[in-house]
Enzyme design. Structure first.
Site, PDB file in Angstrom:
ATOM      1  N   HIS A 106       0.791  -1.156  -0.045  1.00 26.56           N
ATOM      2  CA  HIS A 106       0.195   0.071   0.176  1.00 26.56           C
ATOM      3  C   HIS A 106       0.851   1.452   0.243  1.00 26.56           C
ATOM      4  O   HIS A 106       0.239   2.282  -0.050  1.00 26.56           O
ATOM      5  CB  HIS A 106      -1.010  -0.252   1.300  1.00 26.56           C
ATOM      6  CG  HIS A 106      -1.940  -1.136   1.220  1.00 26.56           C
ATOM      7  ND1 HIS A 106      -2.870  -1.214   0.276  1.00 26.56           N
ATOM      8  CD2 HIS A 106      -2.098  -2.292   2.092  1.00 26.56           C
ATOM      9  CE1 HIS A 106      -3.468  -2.448   0.282  1.00 26.56           C
ATOM     10  NE2 HIS A 106      -3.223  -2.852   1.635  1.00 26.56           N
TER      11      HIS A 106
ATOM     12  N   ASP B  91      -2.571 -10.758  -1.912  1.00 30.50           N
ATOM     13  CA  ASP B  91      -3.024 -10.237  -0.687  1.00 30.50           C
ATOM     14  C   ASP B  91      -4.698 -10.114  -0.812  1.00 30.50           C
ATOM     15  O   ASP B  91      -5.033  -9.757  -1.773  1.00 30.50           O
ATOM     16  CB  ASP B  91      -2.188  -8.996  -0.231  1.00 30.50           C
ATOM     17  CG  ASP B  91      -2.594  -8.544   1.230  1.00 30.50           C
ATOM     18  OD1 ASP B  91      -2.056  -8.723   2.083  1.00 30.50           O
ATOM     19  OD2 ASP B  91      -3.481  -7.853   1.368  1.00 30.50           O
TER      20      ASP B  91
ATOM     21  N   HIS C 185      -6.219  -7.515   0.052  1.00 32.37           N
ATOM     22  CA  HIS C 185      -6.442  -6.045  -0.262  1.00 32.37           C
ATOM     23  C   HIS C 185      -5.856  -5.691  -1.601  1.00 32.37           C
ATOM     24  O   HIS C 185      -4.416  -6.270  -1.757  1.00 32.37           O
ATOM     25  CB  HIS C 185      -5.834  -5.135   0.817  1.00 32.37           C
ATOM     26  CG  HIS C 185      -6.453  -5.509   2.122  1.00 32.37           C
ATOM     27  ND1 HIS C 185      -5.739  -6.407   2.799  1.00 32.37           N
ATOM     28  CD2 HIS C 185      -7.671  -5.078   2.866  1.00 32.37           C
ATOM     29  CE1 HIS C 185      -6.703  -6.336   4.099  1.00 32.37           C
ATOM     30  NE2 HIS C 185      -7.741  -5.706   4.143  1.00 32.37           N
TER      31      HIS C 185
HETATM   32  C1  OKP Z   1      -2.968  -4.234   5.134  1.00 33.97           C
HETATM   33  B1  OKP Z   1      -2.632  -5.309   3.874  1.00 33.97           B
HETATM   34  C2  OKP Z   1      -9.424  -3.110  10.682  1.00 33.97           C
HETATM   35  C3  OKP Z   1      -9.271  -1.850   9.653  1.00 33.97           C
HETATM   36  C4  OKP Z   1      -8.182  -2.585   8.837  1.00 33.97           C
HETATM   37  C5  OKP Z   1      -6.667  -1.430   6.923  1.00 33.97           C
HETATM   38  C6  OKP Z   1      -6.286  -2.782   6.205  1.00 33.97           C
HETATM   39  C7  OKP Z   1      -4.923  -2.706   5.785  1.00 33.97           C
HETATM   40  C8  OKP Z   1      -4.558  -4.147   4.892  1.00 33.97           C
HETATM   41  N1  OKP Z   1      -9.565  -2.558  11.779  1.00 33.97           N
HETATM   42  N2  OKP Z   1      -7.787  -1.563   7.475  1.00 33.97           N
HETATM   43  O1  OKP Z   1      -2.975  -5.477   2.798  1.00 33.97           O
HETATM   44  O2  OKP Z   1      -2.917  -6.720   4.416  1.00 33.97           O
HETATM   45 ZN    ZN Z   2      -4.097  -7.318   3.099  1.00 37.85          ZN
END
Ligand code: OKP
Ligand code: ZN
Length: 317
Positions: free
Chosen positions: A137, A171, A173
């Site tokens: 990210h 991943d 995300h």
């Molecule tokens: C990072 B990676 C939960 C909200 C989480 C952020 C996600 C980040 C993911 N309390 N939001 O891509 O695994």
């Molecule tokens: Zn992720």
């Protein structure tokens, strides 16, 4: 298989993240990496490199703006032990705080990725770089989603001077940072399978109409999937990305590997089962490309070791 690891990540230990103004426990915990190493060791898997090589700053500066790198260094070094810094300029969200150890941990995470890339250049067929904090990210000048420096992008850019690189981001995300970094380039193909961005972080990118721009047009491809996606659908889509990679015919493959696609991940939302990770590993290994595996997310600390073991075992079989 060589596994690159360093205990320096433990200095990065934010106490909480903020979600709509509410403090929550920090999902991206040090135990994630420790759990993976412990399980793999118990199973006798892997040869451990505990001291990654160090690399000149130019490899980071090739991807991240100098003022951003300076911001991270100076800000974290000005923090006293136990202090936490939340958003300001250069920080995109409330999940990615700075603590006093963040800069050093993030630099070491890049070293882990680059050490893996160096072994790939030397002819190793597959390397597992246990990066923490994760990177996909992080964009040219922004932190976000637990990420500071984009480990996979820095490694890909390093390898790209020796041959074309495909990055397969699995991943849960979308890797908005990696996409943005290579959006205009045709020498690095970026493919991502992830949760529907209308429903999950990073919300603003990862849609199918994002395909790259200029020279990079056609060299970014997104495969967003609905929440609740199961093994069979996932496998069909994974096979499409394998076809994309075969068509591109890169010299090197980088996997941005997240285990937050697992059914019992605390922040995920797919329904992939534990044993399915060996199928994922095997499917990717069928490409027979020199492959650098970079750790991204995955937050079920108890399950991560088993998921990693299945993936890696599937890969080498
Ligand atoms: C990072 B990676 C939960 C909200 C989480 C952020 C996600 C980040 C993911 N309390 N939001 O891509 O695994
Ligand atoms: Zn992720």
């Amino acid at each position: 298989m060589k596994i690159i690891y360093s205990k320096k990540h433990k200095k990065h230990n934010p106490p909480f993240e903020i979600y709509d103004g509410v403090k929550e426990s920090y999902a991206e915990k040090a135990d994630r990496i420790e759990g993976i190493v412990k399980t793999l060791r118990e199973k006798g898997f892997g040869k451990y490199i505990q001291r990654p090589f160090r690399f000149p700053k130019k490899y980071i500066q090739a991807i991240h703006h100098r003022e951003y790198v300076r911001f991270l260094r100076e800000k974290t070094q000005s923090l006293k032990k136990g202090n936490v810094l939340y958003p300001s300029y250069f920080m995109m969200d409330t999940y990615t705080p700075l603590v006093s150890g963040t800069y050093h941990a993030a630099i070491e995470s890049v070293n882990i990725a680059l050490t893996g890339a160096k072994y790939i250049l030397q002819g190793e067929p597959v390397i597992y770089s246990l990066c923490r904090p994760p990177g996909h990210h992080a964009s040219e000048k922004s932190t976000g989603g637990y990420c500071y420096f984009n480990n996979a992008a820095i490694a890909a850019n390093f390898l790209a001077s020796y041959g074309n690189v495909a990055i397969l981001d699995i991943d849960f995300h979308h890797g908005n940072g990696t996409q943005s970094i290579f959006y205009d380039r045709s020498d690095v193909l970026y493919l991502s399978i992830h949760a529907d961005p209308r429903k999950r972080f990073p919300y603003s990118s990862g849609f199918v109409d994002e395909i790259g721009r200029g020279d990079g047009k056609g060299f970014t491809k997104n495969y967003p999937l609905s929440l609740g996606t199961k093994n069979s659908t996932y496998l069909r889509v994974l096979e499409k990305t394998i076809q994309d990679i075969e068509n591109y015919s890169p010299a090197y493959l980088i996997i941005s590997l997240g285990f937050d696609t697992y059914a019992h991940d605390p922040i995920g939302g797919f329904k992939l089962t534990e044993s399915f990770y060996s199928t994922i590993g095997k499917t990717i290994a069928n490409l027979h490309l020199p492959t650098l595996i970079i750790q991204e997310g995955g937050y079920n600390t108890k399950a991560l070791g088993g998921l990693a073991y299945n993936f890696l075992n599937g890969f080498i079989k």
